[in-house]
Motif scaffolding. Structure first.
Motif, PDB file in Angstrom:
ATOM      1  N   VAL A  14      45.605  69.170  56.689  1.00 41.39           N
ATOM      2  CA  VAL A  14      45.932  68.029  57.555  1.00 41.39           C
ATOM      3  C   VAL A  14      45.346  68.309  58.923  1.00 41.39           C
ATOM      4  O   VAL A  14      45.652  69.346  59.526  1.00 41.39           O
ATOM      5  CB  VAL A  14      47.441  67.807  57.758  1.00 41.39           C
ATOM      6  CG1 VAL A  14      47.682  66.531  58.567  1.00 41.39           C
ATOM      7  CG2 VAL A  14      48.158  67.715  56.454  1.00 41.39           C
ATOM      8  N   ASN A  18      38.033  70.114  65.183  1.00 46.63           N
ATOM      9  CA  ASN A  18      37.317  71.383  65.439  1.00 46.63           C
ATOM     10  C   ASN A  18      37.796  72.494  64.508  1.00 46.63           C
ATOM     11  O   ASN A  18      36.997  73.168  63.866  1.00 46.63           O
ATOM     12  CB  ASN A  18      37.563  71.837  66.889  1.00 46.63           C
ATOM     13  CG  ASN A  18      36.947  70.869  67.866  1.00 46.63           C
ATOM     14  OD1 ASN A  18      35.817  70.442  67.696  1.00 46.63           O
ATOM     15  ND2 ASN A  18      37.691  70.528  68.903  1.00 46.63           N
ATOM     16  N   GLY A  20      39.929  72.391  61.719  1.00 43.04           N
ATOM     17  CA  GLY A  20      39.874  72.110  60.282  1.00 43.04           C
ATOM     18  C   GLY A  20      38.458  72.269  59.731  1.00 43.04           C
ATOM     19  O   GLY A  20      38.245  72.906  58.698  1.00 43.04           O
ATOM     20  N   SER A  49      43.635  62.972  57.806  1.00 43.91           N
ATOM     21  CA  SER A  49      43.831  62.745  59.243  1.00 43.91           C
ATOM     22  C   SER A  49      44.096  61.248  59.384  1.00 43.91           C
ATOM     23  O   SER A  49      43.945  60.505  58.410  1.00 43.91           O
ATOM     24  CB  SER A  49      42.615  63.176  60.065  1.00 43.91           C
ATOM     25  OG  SER A  49      41.699  62.119  60.201  1.00 43.91           O
ATOM     26  N   SER A  99      46.566  69.651  62.799  1.00 39.99           N
ATOM     27  CA  SER A  99      46.533  68.379  63.524  1.00 39.99           C
ATOM     28  C   SER A  99      46.920  68.633  64.979  1.00 39.99           C
ATOM     29  O   SER A  99      47.326  69.740  65.343  1.00 39.99           O
ATOM     30  CB  SER A  99      47.466  67.353  62.866  1.00 39.99           C
ATOM     31  OG  SER A  99      48.814  67.672  63.110  1.00 39.99           O
ATOM     32  N   SER A 100      46.797  67.592  65.797  1.00 37.28           N
ATOM     33  CA  SER A 100      47.021  67.739  67.236  1.00 37.28           C
ATOM     34  C   SER A 100      48.476  68.089  67.549  1.00 37.28           C
ATOM     35  O   SER A 100      49.400  67.649  66.861  1.00 37.28           O
ATOM     36  CB  SER A 100      46.679  66.430  67.935  1.00 37.28           C
ATOM     37  OG  SER A 100      45.436  65.969  67.474  1.00 37.28           O
ATOM     38  N   PRO A 108      53.951  64.906  63.745  1.00 35.83           N
ATOM     39  CA  PRO A 108      54.465  64.945  62.369  1.00 35.83           C
ATOM     40  C   PRO A 108      54.174  66.266  61.651  1.00 35.83           C
ATOM     41  O   PRO A 108      54.439  66.384  60.459  1.00 35.83           O
ATOM     42  CB  PRO A 108      53.721  63.792  61.689  1.00 35.83           C
ATOM     43  CG  PRO A 108      52.395  63.749  62.384  1.00 35.83           C
ATOM     44  CD  PRO A 108      52.673  64.157  63.810  1.00 35.83           C
TER      45      PRO A 108
HETATM   46  N1  LIG Z   1      40.713  74.547  69.229  1.00 34.28           N
HETATM   47  C1  LIG Z   1      41.240  75.753  69.172  1.00 34.28           C
HETATM   48  O1  LIG Z   1      40.521  76.734  69.389  1.00 34.28           O
HETATM   49  C2  LIG Z   1      42.688  75.964  68.826  1.00 34.28           C
HETATM   50  C3  LIG Z   1      43.240  77.244  68.952  1.00 34.28           C
HETATM   51  C4  LIG Z   1      44.557  77.479  68.527  1.00 34.28           C
HETATM   52  C5  LIG Z   1      45.305  76.424  68.037  1.00 34.28           C
HETATM   53  N2  LIG Z   1      44.751  75.173  67.963  1.00 34.28           N
HETATM   54  C6  LIG Z   1      45.569  74.074  67.432  1.00 34.28           C
HETATM   55  O2  LIG Z   1      44.963  73.578  66.237  1.00 34.28           O
HETATM   56  C7  LIG Z   1      45.215  72.180  66.125  1.00 34.28           C
HETATM   57  C8  LIG Z   1      43.889  71.441  65.965  1.00 34.28           C
HETATM   58  O3  LIG Z   1      43.065  71.669  67.090  1.00 34.28           O
HETATM   59  P1  LIG Z   1      41.584  71.052  67.170  1.00 34.28           P
HETATM   60  O4  LIG Z   1      40.913  71.736  68.287  1.00 34.28           O
HETATM   61  O5  LIG Z   1      40.971  71.067  65.804  1.00 34.28           O
HETATM   62  O6  LIG Z   1      41.908  69.547  67.576  1.00 34.28           O
HETATM   63  P2  LIG Z   1      41.016  68.237  67.297  1.00 34.28           P
HETATM   64  O7  LIG Z   1      39.558  68.609  67.203  1.00 34.28           O
HETATM   65  O8  LIG Z   1      41.446  67.227  68.278  1.00 34.28           O
HETATM   66  O9  LIG Z   1      41.464  67.797  65.835  1.00 34.28           O
HETATM   67  C9  LIG Z   1      42.754  67.333  65.550  1.00 34.28           C
HETATM   68  C10 LIG Z   1      42.736  66.739  64.158  1.00 34.28           C
HETATM   69  O10 LIG Z   1      44.054  66.329  63.845  1.00 34.28           O
HETATM   70  C11 LIG Z   1      44.023  64.966  63.393  1.00 34.28           C
HETATM   71  N3  LIG Z   1      45.322  64.368  63.738  1.00 34.28           N
HETATM   72  C12 LIG Z   1      45.829  64.139  64.970  1.00 34.28           C
HETATM   73  N4  LIG Z   1      47.055  63.600  64.886  1.00 34.28           N
HETATM   74  C13 LIG Z   1      47.323  63.510  63.546  1.00 34.28           C
HETATM   75  C14 LIG Z   1      48.440  63.025  62.804  1.00 34.28           C
HETATM   76  N5  LIG Z   1      49.505  62.545  63.421  1.00 34.28           N
HETATM   77  N6  LIG Z   1      48.376  63.081  61.450  1.00 34.28           N
HETATM   78  C15 LIG Z   1      47.288  63.558  60.828  1.00 34.28           C
HETATM   79  N7  LIG Z   1      46.195  64.031  61.474  1.00 34.28           N
HETATM   80  C16 LIG Z   1      46.233  63.995  62.819  1.00 34.28           C
HETATM   81  C17 LIG Z   1      42.827  64.356  64.108  1.00 34.28           C
HETATM   82  O11 LIG Z   1      42.243  63.264  63.433  1.00 34.28           O
HETATM   83  P3  LIG Z   1      42.757  61.748  63.609  1.00 34.28           P
HETATM   84  O12 LIG Z   1      42.602  61.419  65.040  1.00 34.28           O
HETATM   85  O13 LIG Z   1      41.863  61.008  62.663  1.00 34.28           O
HETATM   86  O14 LIG Z   1      44.169  61.739  63.153  1.00 34.28           O
HETATM   87  C18 LIG Z   1      41.841  65.522  64.022  1.00 34.28           C
HETATM   88  O15 LIG Z   1      41.220  65.549  62.750  1.00 34.28           O
HETATM   89  C19 LIG Z   1      46.006  71.772  67.372  1.00 34.28           C
HETATM   90  O16 LIG Z   1      47.377  71.767  67.080  1.00 34.28           O
HETATM   91  C20 LIG Z   1      45.660  72.878  68.359  1.00 34.28           C
HETATM   92  O17 LIG Z   1      46.665  73.070  69.326  1.00 34.28           O
HETATM   93  C21 LIG Z   1      43.477  74.931  68.330  1.00 34.28           C
END
Ligand SMILES: NC(=O)c1ccc[n+]([C@@H]2O[C@H](COP(=O)([O-])OP(=O)(O)OC[C@H]3O[C@@H](n4cnc5c(N)ncnc54)[C@H](OP(=O)(O)O)[C@@H]3O)[C@@H](O)[C@H]2O)c1
Length: 341
Positions: A14, A18, A20, A49, A99-100, A108
């Motif tokens: 889910v 970045n 996923g 997503s 997810s975010s 969720p």
């Molecule tokens: N980037 C990092 O290096 C990093 C490091 C540690 C932890 N994290 C954590 O990892 C998670 C993802 O980060 P990211 O950088 O990949 O963020 P991102 O690029 O913004 O991707 C978030 C993904 O979640 C989906 N999404 C958002 N709300 C959703 C929902 N309610 N139901 C289902 N899908 C949903 C988005 O697609 P849609 O808009 O289509 O829903 C998108 O595919 C976050 O929780 C972040 O805090 C990230």
């Protein structure tokens, strides 16, 4: 040579941003190592997503097509309640929640992880929200279902913090920790030292892909506070809510203050800390002016670090310039630990 029976695991994700996507690339890159050294084979059977919908195929989706966002079927219903049907259609053995973050509720993502555990899958989260808002519930649910709830990548990406304590430091008393856990503010403060205004420094952090379009959660210390809460809840057993973390961001720091500190051989850093007191765990996030001799003052850019103070000794960990692959690695390591322990 020891022969491993190869077992194939069905994986569902889910959140396909970045993290996923990078996780799927890392699974592909590590495919032969997983088989050879761990007897693990995998199929990507679900991706979801809001925009993609709930895509599932228990026979396996083509990972390369998924990375191109080519999906084999018309998009399914996008209702969040669909998660249970989607997990069943994917026959998921492991759910990865990327997810975010919703820092207010953890939702969720909490529902996704709960549904996974109830369906008999392991639940692995890069998302910090469920750790801060539902750690005990999810841990108990995982235990009653004989499955794992792991979240190593949620704080300091690939650095093994959450898995280190129970396995490598059994029976220690963690009295406190202190560190730098937010990379955006670290980059912004370094740019301000070089003469940039807060706005220009934020723009620079956005250009190098560190800061989000809306950097408020970083600048106001929320991201750091969520990480402090996660560490305090899991590692110190703290009965603490996000609102209990004393929080001050970096907006009050002017370029003049930052440069004057630098000229005086000091550096402002957004410091995260927690300590056990007689009244429970006290945790805070605030800008501190550190002498250059403080190891935290030396950290630049996206590098993060934490020092753990235990009854038996102190231990510092530095994660040098992590990219998103470090987060993907945290998910991969959790996957191996979940299915092999
Ligand atoms: N980037 C990092 O290096 C990093 C490091 C540690 C932890 N994290 C954590 O990892 C998670 C993802 O980060 P990211 O950088 O990949 O963020 P991102 O690029 O913004 O991707 C978030 C993904 O979640 C989906 N999404 C958002 N709300 C959703 C929902 N309610 N139901 C289902 N899908 C949903 C988005 O697609 P849609 O808009 O289509 O829903 C998108 O595919 C976050 O929780 C972040 O805090 C990230």
């Amino acid at each position: 040579l020891e022969e491993f029976p190869i077992r194939t695991y069905r994986l569902a994700l889910v959140g396909f941003g970045n993290v996923g996507e990078e996780f799927v690339r890392l699974l592909l890159a590590k495919d032969s190592v997983l088989q050879r050294d761990y007897g693990i084979s995998w199929k990507l059977t679900g991706v979801a997503s809001r925009r993609i919908g709930w895509v599932a195929d228990a026979n396996g989706l083509d990972p390369a097509a998924a990375l191109d966002h080519r999906w084999p079927q018309p998009q399914a219903t996008k209702k969040p309640a669909y998660v249970r049907e989607w997990l069943a259609a994917a026959q998921a053995d492991v759910l990865f929640e990327a997810s975010s973050l919703d820092r207010r509720t953890g939702q969720p993502a909490i529902d996704h992880l709960q549904a996974a555990l109830e369906s008999g899958a392991h639940a692995i989260s890069a998302n910090k929200g469920p750790v801060v808002h539902a750690y005990r519930e999810l841990r108990e649910l995982a235990a009653t279902r004989g499955r794992k709830f792991f979240f190593e990548s949620s704080v300091m990406d690939g650095t093994p913090i959450f898995s280190m304590f129970p396995h490598c430091l059994p029976a220690v008393d963690l009295r406190g920790f202190r560190g730098i856990l937010n990379s955006t503010t670290n980059v912004v403060l370094t740019e301000m030292e070089k003469g940039a205004t807060l706005e220009a420094a934020v723009k620079r952090a956005q250009e190098i892909g560190v800061a989000e379009t809306d950097p408020s959660d970083d600048l106001d210390g929320w991201d750091a506070a969520v990480k402090v809460a996660a560490l305090a809840i899991v590692l110190m057993g703290a009965e603490i809510k996000l609102s209990d973390i004393e929080r001050e961001g970096i907006r009050s720091l002017t370029p003049e203050l930052v440069r004057a500190a630098h000229s005086a051989g000091m550096r402002y850093k957004l410091v995260c800390s927690a300590e056990r007191t007689v009244n429970g765990v006290r945790a805070r996030v605030r800008p501190e002016k550190l002498p250059m001799a403080d190891p935290l003052a030396q950290l630049e850019g996206t590098t993060s670090a934490v020092r753990f103070d235990m009854d038996v000794f102190g231990l510092s960990i530095i994660e040098h310039k992590p990219g998103v692959i470090a987060t993907a690695y945290g998910l991969l390591a959790d996957f191996i630990r979940a299915v092999k322990s």
